[in-house]
Design a protein around this motif. Structure first.
Motif, PDB file in Angstrom:
ATOM      1  N   PHE A  61       4.087  -4.838 -12.328  1.00  0.00           N
ATOM      2  CA  PHE A  61       3.774  -5.393 -11.012  1.00  0.00           C
ATOM      3  C   PHE A  61       2.461  -6.165 -11.053  1.00  0.00           C
ATOM      4  O   PHE A  61       2.316  -7.198 -10.388  1.00  0.00           O
ATOM      5  N   ALA A  62       1.527  -5.708 -11.865  1.00  0.00           N
ATOM      6  CA  ALA A  62       0.253  -6.414 -12.000  1.00  0.00           C
ATOM      7  C   ALA A  62       0.456  -7.797 -12.595  1.00  0.00           C
ATOM      8  O   ALA A  62      -0.236  -8.754 -12.223  1.00  0.00           O
ATOM      9  N   HIS A  70       0.648 -12.560  -5.131  1.00  0.00           N
ATOM     10  CA  HIS A  70       1.353 -11.844  -4.070  1.00  0.00           C
ATOM     11  C   HIS A  70       0.503 -10.736  -3.460  1.00  0.00           C
ATOM     12  O   HIS A  70      -0.150  -9.974  -4.166  1.00  0.00           O
ATOM     13  N   LYS A  71       0.512 -10.655  -2.136  1.00  0.00           N
ATOM     14  CA  LYS A  71      -0.121  -9.565  -1.408  1.00  0.00           C
ATOM     15  C   LYS A  71       0.980  -8.672  -0.840  1.00  0.00           C
ATOM     16  O   LYS A  71       1.891  -9.149  -0.155  1.00  0.00           O
ATOM     17  N   THR A  72       0.907  -7.409  -1.131  1.00  0.00           N
ATOM     18  CA  THR A  72       1.926  -6.493  -0.638  1.00  0.00           C
ATOM     19  C   THR A  72       1.778  -6.271   0.865  1.00  0.00           C
ATOM     20  O   THR A  72       0.733  -6.551   1.453  1.00  0.00           O
ATOM     21  N   THR A  73       2.851  -5.750   1.447  1.00  0.00           N
ATOM     22  CA  THR A  73       2.826  -5.448   2.879  1.00  0.00           C
ATOM     23  C   THR A  73       1.665  -4.535   3.213  1.00  0.00           C
ATOM     24  O   THR A  73       0.969  -4.725   4.218  1.00  0.00           O
ATOM     25  N   ALA A  74       1.437  -3.525   2.384  1.00  0.00           N
ATOM     26  CA  ALA A  74       0.335  -2.583   2.625  1.00  0.00           C
ATOM     27  C   ALA A  74      -1.021  -3.289   2.601  1.00  0.00           C
ATOM     28  O   ALA A  74      -1.906  -2.993   3.419  1.00  0.00           O
ATOM     29  N   GLU A  75      -1.196  -4.224   1.676  1.00  0.00           N
ATOM     30  CA  GLU A  75      -2.460  -4.952   1.587  1.00  0.00           C
ATOM     31  C   GLU A  75      -2.679  -5.834   2.811  1.00  0.00           C
ATOM     32  O   GLU A  75      -3.798  -5.970   3.307  1.00  0.00           O
ATOM     33  N   ILE A  76      -1.599  -6.438   3.287  1.00  0.00           N
ATOM     34  CA  ILE A  76      -1.703  -7.300   4.467  1.00  0.00           C
ATOM     35  C   ILE A  76      -2.043  -6.478   5.707  1.00  0.00           C
ATOM     36  O   ILE A  76      -2.901  -6.867   6.515  1.00  0.00           O
ATOM     37  N   GLU A 103      -4.824   4.964 -17.158  1.00  0.00           N
ATOM     38  CA  GLU A 103      -3.970   6.111 -17.474  1.00  0.00           C
ATOM     39  C   GLU A 103      -2.603   6.020 -16.793  1.00  0.00           C
ATOM     40  O   GLU A 103      -1.645   6.656 -17.232  1.00  0.00           O
ATOM     41  N   ARG A 104      -2.510   5.226 -15.732  1.00  0.00           N
ATOM     42  CA  ARG A 104      -1.281   5.166 -14.952  1.00  0.00           C
ATOM     43  C   ARG A 104      -0.576   3.813 -15.046  1.00  0.00           C
ATOM     44  O   ARG A 104       0.293   3.505 -14.246  1.00  0.00           O
ATOM     45  N   LYS A 105      -0.922   3.014 -16.043  1.00  0.00           N
ATOM     46  CA  LYS A 105      -0.319   1.683 -16.110  1.00  0.00           C
ATOM     47  C   LYS A 105       1.184   1.733 -16.361  1.00  0.00           C
ATOM     48  O   LYS A 105       1.923   0.822 -15.949  1.00  0.00           O
ATOM     49  N   ASN A 106       1.677   2.799 -16.995  1.00  0.00           N
ATOM     50  CA  ASN A 106       3.109   2.932 -17.252  1.00  0.00           C
ATOM     51  C   ASN A 106       3.785   3.907 -16.302  1.00  0.00           C
ATOM     52  O   ASN A 106       4.896   4.373 -16.558  1.00  0.00           O
ATOM     53  N   HIS A 107       3.127   4.204 -15.188  1.00  0.00           N
ATOM     54  CA  HIS A 107       3.757   4.943 -14.098  1.00  0.00           C
ATOM     55  C   HIS A 107       4.460   3.936 -13.183  1.00  0.00           C
ATOM     56  O   HIS A 107       4.106   2.748 -13.143  1.00  0.00           O
ATOM     57  N   PRO A 108       5.445   4.374 -12.406  1.00  0.00           N
ATOM     58  CA  PRO A 108       6.118   3.445 -11.496  1.00  0.00           C
ATOM     59  C   PRO A 108       5.184   2.966 -10.394  1.00  0.00           C
ATOM     60  O   PRO A 108       4.383   3.749  -9.868  1.00  0.00           O
ATOM     61  N   VAL A 109       5.271   1.705 -10.052  1.00  0.00           N
ATOM     62  CA  VAL A 109       4.498   1.184  -8.935  1.00  0.00           C
ATOM     63  C   VAL A 109       5.043   1.795  -7.644  1.00  0.00           C
ATOM     64  O   VAL A 109       6.243   2.024  -7.506  1.00  0.00           O
ATOM     65  N   VAL A 110       4.143   2.091  -6.709  1.00  0.00           N
ATOM     66  CA  VAL A 110       4.523   2.644  -5.408  1.00  0.00           C
ATOM     67  C   VAL A 110       3.788   1.872  -4.315  1.00  0.00           C
ATOM     68  O   VAL A 110       3.031   0.944  -4.597  1.00  0.00           O
ATOM     69  N   LEU A 111       4.029   2.261  -3.076  1.00  0.00           N
ATOM     70  CA  LEU A 111       3.478   1.570  -1.908  1.00  0.00           C
ATOM     71  C   LEU A 111       3.906   0.107  -1.880  1.00  0.00           C
ATOM     72  O   LEU A 111       3.128  -0.788  -1.532  1.00  0.00           O
ATOM     73  N   VAL A 112       5.159  -0.121  -2.265  1.00  0.00           N
ATOM     74  CA  VAL A 112       5.751  -1.462  -2.187  1.00  0.00           C
ATOM     75  C   VAL A 112       6.924  -1.404  -1.214  1.00  0.00           C
ATOM     76  O   VAL A 112       7.791  -0.530  -1.314  1.00  0.00           O
ATOM     77  N   SER A 113       6.942  -2.316  -0.268  1.00  0.00           N
ATOM     78  CA  SER A 113       8.046  -2.408   0.674  1.00  0.00           C
ATOM     79  C   SER A 113       9.268  -3.016  -0.010  1.00  0.00           C
ATOM     80  O   SER A 113       9.178  -3.545  -1.124  1.00  0.00           O
ATOM     81  N   PRO A 246      12.803  -1.547   5.598  1.00  0.00           N
ATOM     82  CA  PRO A 246      12.383  -2.466   4.525  1.00  0.00           C
ATOM     83  C   PRO A 246      10.978  -3.032   4.707  1.00  0.00           C
ATOM     84  O   PRO A 246      10.399  -3.566   3.758  1.00  0.00           O
ATOM     85  N   ASN A 247      10.438  -2.902   5.914  1.00  0.00           N
ATOM     86  CA  ASN A 247       9.091  -3.403   6.171  1.00  0.00           C
ATOM     87  C   ASN A 247       8.019  -2.354   5.920  1.00  0.00           C
ATOM     88  O   ASN A 247       6.826  -2.638   6.063  1.00  0.00           O
ATOM     89  N   LYS A 248       8.464  -1.134   5.549  1.00  0.00           N
ATOM     90  CA  LYS A 248       7.524  -0.053   5.312  1.00  0.00           C
ATOM     91  C   LYS A 248       7.448   0.275   3.826  1.00  0.00           C
ATOM     92  O   LYS A 248       8.167  -0.290   3.010  1.00  0.00           O
ATOM     93  N   PHE A 249       6.595   1.212   3.488  1.00  0.00           N
ATOM     94  CA  PHE A 249       6.310   1.537   2.092  1.00  0.00           C
ATOM     95  C   PHE A 249       5.848   2.983   2.049  1.00  0.00           C
ATOM     96  O   PHE A 249       5.455   3.555   3.073  1.00  0.00           O
ATOM     97  N   ALA A 250       5.911   3.583   0.892  1.00  0.00           N
ATOM     98  CA  ALA A 250       5.526   4.994   0.776  1.00  0.00           C
ATOM     99  C   ALA A 250       5.069   5.278  -0.647  1.00  0.00           C
ATOM    100  O   ALA A 250       5.388   4.532  -1.588  1.00  0.00           O
ATOM    101  N   ILE A 251       4.356   6.382  -0.815  1.00  0.00           N
ATOM    102  CA  ILE A 251       3.844   6.741  -2.135  1.00  0.00           C
ATOM    103  C   ILE A 251       4.937   7.249  -3.065  1.00  0.00           C
ATOM    104  O   ILE A 251       4.669   7.474  -4.246  1.00  0.00           O
ATOM    105  N   ASN A 252       6.166   7.430  -2.545  1.00  0.00           N
ATOM    106  CA  ASN A 252       7.249   7.928  -3.396  1.00  0.00           C
ATOM    107  C   ASN A 252       8.411   6.946  -3.525  1.00  0.00           C
ATOM    108  O   ASN A 252       9.496   7.324  -3.941  1.00  0.00           O
ATOM    109  N   ILE A 253       8.195   5.682  -3.171  1.00  0.00           N
ATOM    110  CA  ILE A 253       9.255   4.671  -3.295  1.00  0.00           C
ATOM    111  C   ILE A 253       8.809   3.554  -4.220  1.00  0.00           C
ATOM    112  O   ILE A 253       7.735   2.961  -4.030  1.00  0.00           O
ATOM    113  N   GLY A 254       9.633   3.269  -5.219  1.00  0.00           N
ATOM    114  CA  GLY A 254       9.448   2.137  -6.115  1.00  0.00           C
ATOM    115  C   GLY A 254      10.748   1.372  -6.217  1.00  0.00           C
ATOM    116  O   GLY A 254      11.534   1.333  -5.271  1.00  0.00           O
ATOM    117  N   PHE A 255      11.017   0.794  -7.371  1.00  0.00           N
ATOM    118  CA  PHE A 255      12.260   0.037  -7.511  1.00  0.00           C
ATOM    119  C   PHE A 255      12.507  -0.311  -8.967  1.00  0.00           C
ATOM    120  O   PHE A 255      11.620  -0.227  -9.811  1.00  0.00           O
TER     121      PHE A 255
END
Length: 264
Positions: A61-62, A70-76, A103-113, A246-255
């Motif tokens: 994602f980085a 890109h700015k995520t919904t959470a950042e906006i 340490e977390r670069k290979n963890h799933p990205v979260v807080l993405v709508s 789809p306009n929301k995001f959470a610490i346990n949702i990625g893709f």
């Protein structure tokens, strides 16, 4: 943060090599006697497609953000819900970047709508999976089995679930658990995966049995696979359906993404 972003040098070619081909064919989708929206069990045909072997990582994602700005919904919006001192609360400035460390670069990205995930998929020349594609991929070659690994009761040698979060989400690094028969990791647990379909309560009764794409409209998008913080093991089943705004995001949702199989 910039130093970490500078490390995100994966090319699109590298991203594409981490996909698995799911062969075209029929499978039995859904379940009986579990969630009320999982029935009836019905036969579905899905064309060949490629799917990411893991959820999209912080590093992936980085690279997207580095190339597109890109700015995520959470950042906006400027805040997100997360844990602080063991308590869930709205935290100003919280976004995917907060959880992106070396340490977390290979963890799933979260807080993405869903919208953020869809933009990433388009940038990568891919798309989000249909619900049918996701379930076929999750089942592997194990027809009628409950979980990606079979019918064995879930435990923490098979997938990441039932974890508590203090400050950082209790996600696990990719490929920390055994893959399913298609070579796919974390199709159960770790993070929910966004799918392309609109959620519809009666969609399984509409007899769309060839490459179904879900409801035409809706309020929520399908999410599949469950996550690190679920405690009900029935949610880890291949047939379990979830939905989220789809306009929301959470610490346990990625893709994870898919790509059509094409012979040039």
């Amino acid at each position: 943060m910039q130093a970490i972003l500078d490390q995100a040098t994966k090319s699109l070619e590298v991203l594409e090599t981490s996909m698995k081909l799911i062969p075209a064919g029929k499978f039995l989708m859904g379940a009986e006697g579990w969630g009320e929206f999982e029935s009836p069990i019905h036969e579905v045909f899905v064309d060949d497609f490629f799917i990411d072997e893991t959820s999209v990582t912080n590093l992936d994602f980085a690279e997207f953000v580095s190339q597109t700005g890109h700015k995520t919904t959470a950042e906006i919006i400027g805040f997100a819900s997360g844990y602080k001192n063991g308590e869930m609360k709205e935290i100003n400035g919280l976004s995917w970047k907060t959880y992106y460390t070396e340490e977390r670069k290979n963890h799933p990205v979260v807080l993405v709508s869903w919208n953020d995930a869809n933009e990433f998929a388009k940038w990568a020349g891919k798309r989000l999976p249909s619900e049918a594609e996701w379930e076929k991929a999750a089942r592997g070659t194990l027809a009628k089995k409950l979980y990606p690994w079979g019918n064995s009761k879930p435990d923490n040698t098979l997938c990441n679930f039932g974890k508590k979060t203090i400050d950082f989400p209790s996600t696990s690094e990719m490929k920390n658990f055994p893959p399913n028969a298609y070579g796919l990791y974390d199709m159960a647990g770790n993070v929910w995966n966004w799918c392309n379909d609109w959620f519809s309560t009666n969609y399984y009764s509409q007899n769309e049995n060839e490459n179904p794409q879900g409801g035409k409209t809706g309020l929520t998008k399908i999410r599949r696979g469950a996550s690190f913080n679920i405690i009900q093991t029935f949610r880890l089943r291949c047939a379990n359906r979830g939905a989220y705004d789809p306009n929301k995001f959470a610490i346990n949702i990625g893709f994870r993404c898919v790509k059509d199989f094409k012979i040039e």
